[in-house]
Design an enzyme around this catalytic site. Sequence first.
Site, mmCIF file in Angstrom:
data_model
loop_
_atom_site.group_PDB
_atom_site.id
_atom_site.type_symbol
_atom_site.label_atom_id
_atom_site.label_comp_id
_atom_site.label_asym_id
_atom_site.label_seq_id
_atom_site.Cartn_x
_atom_site.Cartn_y
_atom_site.Cartn_z
ATOM 1 C CB ALA A 199 -11.040 4.581 8.479
ATOM 2 C CE LYS B 145 -7.475 -8.372 6.181
ATOM 3 N NZ LYS B 145 -6.567 -7.239 6.498
ATOM 4 N N GLY C 27 -10.228 -6.012 9.571
ATOM 5 C CA GLY C 27 -10.634 -4.859 10.367
ATOM 6 C C GLY C 27 -11.870 -4.191 9.797
ATOM 7 C CG MET D 218 -2.144 -0.904 1.055
ATOM 8 S SD MET D 218 -3.037 -0.680 -0.507
ATOM 9 C CE MET D 218 -3.267 1.084 -0.525
ATOM 10 C CB THR E 16 -1.783 0.192 10.374
ATOM 11 O OG1 THR E 16 -0.741 0.726 9.565
ATOM 12 C CG2 THR E 16 -1.370 -1.163 10.896
ATOM 13 C CB THR E 17 -6.395 -3.328 9.807
ATOM 14 O OG1 THR E 17 -5.577 -4.292 9.133
ATOM 15 C CG2 THR E 17 -7.025 -2.412 8.780
ATOM 16 C CG HIS F 52 -9.187 -9.253 2.642
ATOM 17 N ND1 HIS F 52 -10.365 -9.226 3.352
ATOM 18 C CD2 HIS F 52 -8.883 -7.947 2.380
ATOM 19 C CE1 HIS F 52 -10.769 -7.979 3.518
ATOM 20 N NE2 HIS F 52 -9.887 -7.185 2.936
#
Length: 268
Positions: free
Chosen positions: A122, A162, A168, A16, A99-100, A158
């Site tokens: 978020a 992951k 999240g 990302m 970041t989750t 996903h």
Amino acid sequence: MSNSIKLAVHGAAGRMGRRVIALASEDSSFQVVAAIESEKCPLLGQDAGTVAGFAPIGVSLSDQWPSDADVVIDFSLPMAVDACIAQCAKREMPLVLATTGLSPEQKQLLSDAALSMPIVCAPSMSLAVNLTMKLDQQVTETLKDVAGGLDIEILERHHRYKADAPSGTALRFGELIAEKLEGEIRHVHGRIGDTGARTRDEIGYHAIRVGDNPGEHTIVFGMLGERIELQVAASNRDCYATGALAAARWLQGRPCGLYTMFDVLGLS
């Protein structure tokens, strides 16, 4: 460049982070001034634009934090978030935290830091995902007392890499839906064996990990005789980078506080 937003990207060598740098480099409203990575990153010293698959931008991957950034976008790992928050708070730099998998302690740390700087946090930066979250709340509020009962299940898909499940984003969907339901809500993660009949006080979650799927969420509202399914799916990761850049623009000039993408989209 004089009026451009000076952007620092934390987690710049990740999937990302690279997309944020690539898209920001094409956007005249941004100037990438720092590409921050762990001191153990093997790519330190390389041009961040080149690492992102873009043209060189004259900014090298570094473990050093800038002092002049107008905003920081973080797409890193939970283990790196504490240091990121501390560095931003020290310099009073606005932060977009994407970041989750944050712990309750990290969420509290974020709330404390928001007393001295503006933060957007978020679990998904996607504009479409956040709009779908608002729609889910509206459906829940309208149908929660429907005759025969309302069953809500959340399915998420996903990529195979992951690390956290459910996502999240899926958990946030559940939190927002639970806010509109009455009474204590149980969050049930998958089902196996003799579980008995489904109860009225639960939200179910199901995590699927396949291939290179960048993210897909389906919220099922089941009633007797009919159902509603709201689905939002990403075809690539650019939607998350675009949303983070939108949040970075929105943060400029905002007072201290902890904001969400609902605020960015004017949905609060």
